[in-house]
Design a protein around this motif. Structure first.
Motif, PDB file in Angstrom:
ATOM      1  N   ALA A 133       6.730  41.033 -52.811  1.00 27.73           N
ATOM      2  CA  ALA A 133       6.399  39.623 -53.000  1.00 27.73           C
ATOM      3  C   ALA A 133       7.601  38.828 -53.486  1.00 27.73           C
ATOM      4  O   ALA A 133       7.709  37.631 -53.239  1.00 27.73           O
ATOM      5  N   GLY A 135      10.481  39.163 -52.413  1.00 28.37           N
ATOM      6  CA  GLY A 135      11.282  38.861 -51.240  1.00 28.37           C
ATOM      7  C   GLY A 135      12.479  39.775 -51.097  1.00 28.37           C
ATOM      8  O   GLY A 135      12.951  40.388 -52.037  1.00 28.37           O
ATOM      9  N   CYS A 136      12.920  39.861 -49.888  1.00 25.61           N
ATOM     10  CA  CYS A 136      14.073  40.688 -49.552  1.00 25.61           C
ATOM     11  C   CYS A 136      14.907  39.884 -48.567  1.00 25.61           C
ATOM     12  O   CYS A 136      14.371  39.312 -47.630  1.00 25.61           O
ATOM     13  N   SER A 137      16.195  39.806 -48.758  1.00 23.88           N
ATOM     14  CA  SER A 137      17.036  38.962 -47.914  1.00 23.88           C
ATOM     15  C   SER A 137      17.256  39.553 -46.524  1.00 23.88           C
ATOM     16  O   SER A 137      17.498  38.831 -45.579  1.00 23.88           O
ATOM     17  N   GLU A 139      16.017  41.192 -43.171  1.00 30.49           N
ATOM     18  CA  GLU A 139      14.781  41.340 -42.409  1.00 30.49           C
ATOM     19  C   GLU A 139      14.539  42.783 -41.986  1.00 30.49           C
ATOM     20  O   GLU A 139      13.399  43.225 -41.926  1.00 30.49           O
ATOM     21  N   MET A 142      13.130  44.534 -44.898  1.00 24.47           N
ATOM     22  CA  MET A 142      11.755  44.094 -45.132  1.00 24.47           C
ATOM     23  C   MET A 142      10.796  44.763 -44.154  1.00 24.47           C
ATOM     24  O   MET A 142       9.698  45.167 -44.543  1.00 24.47           O
ATOM     25  N   THR A 146       7.886  47.271 -45.353  1.00 23.18           N
ATOM     26  CA  THR A 146       6.492  47.024 -44.989  1.00 23.18           C
ATOM     27  C   THR A 146       5.856  48.282 -44.413  1.00 23.18           C
ATOM     28  O   THR A 146       4.718  48.626 -44.758  1.00 23.18           O
TER      29      THR A 146
END
Length: 179
Positions: A133, A135-137, A139, A142, A146
């Motif tokens: 939540a 965030g991760c810079s 992608e 991320m 996930t």
């Protein structure tokens, strides 16, 4: 009668865990699942105080789910924040159930390695969800995170379900020895 009550209490917990796993997107069935977990854990409070604490944590989850209901809070930042905050009591509910199972296994002279492994998987899945939540810079990171979170969450639910039945079997065995 005590043995029968414990049997159904463990089934309520298992049913709640299974319903939470299967119906993750339905907020009303999530409340029903948490209510099953709460009632089952509350019914087993004579076995361990950890069950009582898990029942309270499940009740807090129900309250937060009701607050995050689609009709109460429209989609937006506040709802997203509250949904991530509501993951903390869910994490605690599973951890407290596992602590109750560990205490029960220790009392029966059994090993608790399985419970510790489930605790690690369960906690990692929810802690990583909460950290996502923030965030991760990157992608790509991320996307990988996930996938890891989804896998750990499902594995945690399945392992908690299996451990519930393991604890139920041990409870029934110790209750049968008492009589």
């Amino acid at each position: 009668m005590n043995m029968l009550k414990g049997y159904y209490a463990y089934l309520a917990i298992a049913g709640g865990v299974l319903l939470r796993l299967v119906m993750q997107s339905n907020w009303m069935l999530q409340i029903v699942a948490l209510a099953l977990i709460s009632v089952g854990a509350w019914s087993l409070q004579q076995v361990s105080r950890w069950f009582f604490r898990a029942s309270i944590a499940a009740d807090v989850c129900i309250g937060l789910r009701l607050i995050c209901a689609p009709a109460l809070i429209p989609p937006g930042l506040l709802r997203i924040v509250l949904e991530y905050v509501s993951l903390v009591p869910v994490l605690l509910t599973g951890c407290l159930l596992l602590m109750a199972f560990m205490e029960q296994m220790r009392g029966a002279g059994r090993g608790t390695v399985f419970e510790w492994a489930v605790l690690i998987v369960w906690s990692a899945g929810y802690i990583l969800t909460i950290l996502m939540a923030l965030g991760c810079s990157n992608e790509a990171a991320m996307g990988l995170l996930t996938t890891v979170v989804n896998t750990l969450t499902v594995l945690g639910h399945i392992a908690l379900l299996a451990d519930t039945f393991r604890a139920q079997r041990e409870y029934l065995r110790t209750e049968a020895e008492k009589t």
